[in-house]
Design an enzyme around this catalytic site. Structure first.
Site, PDB file in Angstrom:
ATOM      1  N   GLY A  12       0.818  -1.207   0.000  1.00  0.00           N
ATOM      2  CA  GLY A  12       0.000   0.000   0.000  1.00  0.00           C
ATOM      3  C   GLY A  12       0.852   1.256   0.000  1.00  0.00           C
ATOM      4  O   GLY A  12       2.075   1.203   0.150  1.00  0.00           O
ATOM      5  N   THR A  76      -2.390   1.813  10.643  1.00  0.00           N
ATOM      6  CA  THR A  76      -3.693   1.675  10.001  1.00  0.00           C
ATOM      7  C   THR A  76      -4.717   2.571  10.673  1.00  0.00           C
ATOM      8  O   THR A  76      -4.784   2.662  11.895  1.00  0.00           O
ATOM      9  CB  THR A  76      -4.173   0.215  10.076  1.00  0.00           C
ATOM     10  OG1 THR A  76      -3.206  -0.616   9.425  1.00  0.00           O
ATOM     11  CG2 THR A  76      -5.522   0.045   9.391  1.00  0.00           C
ATOM     12  N   HIS A 131     -10.142  13.198   2.366  1.00  0.00           N
ATOM     13  CA  HIS A 131      -9.103  12.288   1.876  1.00  0.00           C
ATOM     14  C   HIS A 131      -9.454  11.868   0.456  1.00  0.00           C
ATOM     15  O   HIS A 131     -10.576  12.098  -0.016  1.00  0.00           O
ATOM     16  CB  HIS A 131      -8.996  11.041   2.763  1.00  0.00           C
ATOM     17  CG  HIS A 131      -8.316  11.300   4.074  1.00  0.00           C
ATOM     18  ND1 HIS A 131      -8.958  11.902   5.135  1.00  0.00           N
ATOM     19  CD2 HIS A 131      -7.044  11.043   4.505  1.00  0.00           C
ATOM     20  CE1 HIS A 131      -8.123  11.990   6.163  1.00  0.00           C
ATOM     21  NE2 HIS A 131      -6.954  11.485   5.804  1.00  0.00           N
ATOM     22  N   LYS A 135      -9.775   6.065  -0.008  1.00  0.00           N
ATOM     23  CA  LYS A 135      -9.665   5.761   1.423  1.00  0.00           C
ATOM     24  C   LYS A 135     -10.918   5.014   1.874  1.00  0.00           C
ATOM     25  O   LYS A 135     -12.044   5.491   1.687  1.00  0.00           O
ATOM     26  CB  LYS A 135      -9.475   7.039   2.241  1.00  0.00           C
ATOM     27  CG  LYS A 135      -9.282   6.779   3.733  1.00  0.00           C
ATOM     28  CD  LYS A 135      -8.932   8.052   4.478  1.00  0.00           C
ATOM     29  CE  LYS A 135      -8.808   7.825   5.981  1.00  0.00           C
ATOM     30  NZ  LYS A 135      -7.763   6.821   6.319  1.00  0.00           N
TER      31      LYS A 135
END
Length: 249
Positions: A12, A76, A131, A135
């Site tokens: 990621g 996270t 965001h 997301k």
């Protein structure tokens, strides 16, 4: 002594940034780059696990690291106070440290701390966070952390005023603070805390433009502290002295 680091969620955006920084930082060695579906046996050979997965996977990664007795740094998003509270007894029983960092940007940490410092002086407080459209979770972990800090700073004053909070358009209340989440292309991460009182308002805005540059100092700081934390700690403000009254968890 070299700290061996296993990064879960390495493919990621955040995971990739963390892997690069681990490789570039003296005293750390990247020993495993794992995806959420990979064999997690490599965690047992690490000195530190870094979790940069998704909210649905993160809990399993954290619990597995605790079972192996390996400290874990959680980048996270999506960890609420309630979810973190469920991890505390597991970490305490195992004697393993877990460090949750909702946002690695030092500017974001300062913005949340400033909002918490101002919160006792304003009864109306709302958060708008934006965001990119990819997301998964909302509200963001940063917004949740900010709202919780605001609530903690208002222990004497009580919950913020949030009229008509039962209406969906008023946002989701987190620790009594309305949070409004935007998900759209062309945005990295932006948060605005709006505090209002009679005849005035105060806005505290933080905008992330280049993640790799913005997160690097905070990631290095977290890597230095995470292997030695005791129990559960939350936020970079738990390991640095901001000096303006940000609460610690």
């Amino acid at each position: 002594m070299t700290t061996r680091v296993a990064v879960v969620g390495a493919s990621g955006k955040l995971g990739g940034i963390i892997c690069d920084i681990v490789r570039e930082t003296a005293g750390f060695e990247l020993t495993a780059r794992l995806g959420s579906r990979d064999d997690m046996s490599a965690l047992a050979g690490a000195d530190l696990v870094v979790d940069a997965t998704t909210p649905a996977v993160s809990g399993d990664v954290v619990r597995l690291a605790i079972e192996h007795g390996v400290p874990v740094l959680v980048g996270t998003s999506g960890w609420s106070a309630e979810r973190i509270a469920a991890i505390r007894p597991l970490a305490d029983a195992a004697g393993t440290g877990v460090m949750f960092v909702p946002n690695f940007s030092l500017g974001s940490v300062l913005g949340s701390a400033l909002a918490a410092a101002a919160a006792p002086f304003f009864d109306s407080v709302e958060i708008i966070e934006a965001h990119r459209d990819t997301k998964i979770d909302s509200p963001s972990g940063t917004a949740v952390r900010t709202a919780e800090l605001i609530a903690a700073a208002r222990t004497e004053q009580g919950p913020v005023d949030a009229p008509f909070a039962d209406q969906r358009a008023r946002g989701q209340q987190v620790a009594s603070v309305p949070v409004h989440s935007l998900r759209r292309p062309g945005v990295v991460a932006k948060q605005e805390v709006i505090l209002s009182g009679a005849g005035e308002s105060l806005s505290i805005v933080h905008d992330t433009v280049e993640p790799a540059q913005a997160y690097a100092p905070g990631i290095r700081l977290a890597l230095q502290h995470a292997p030695t934390v005791q129990g559960v700690v939350v936020g970079l403000d738990s390991v640095i002295d901001i000096g303006i009254g940000a609460s610690r968890s």
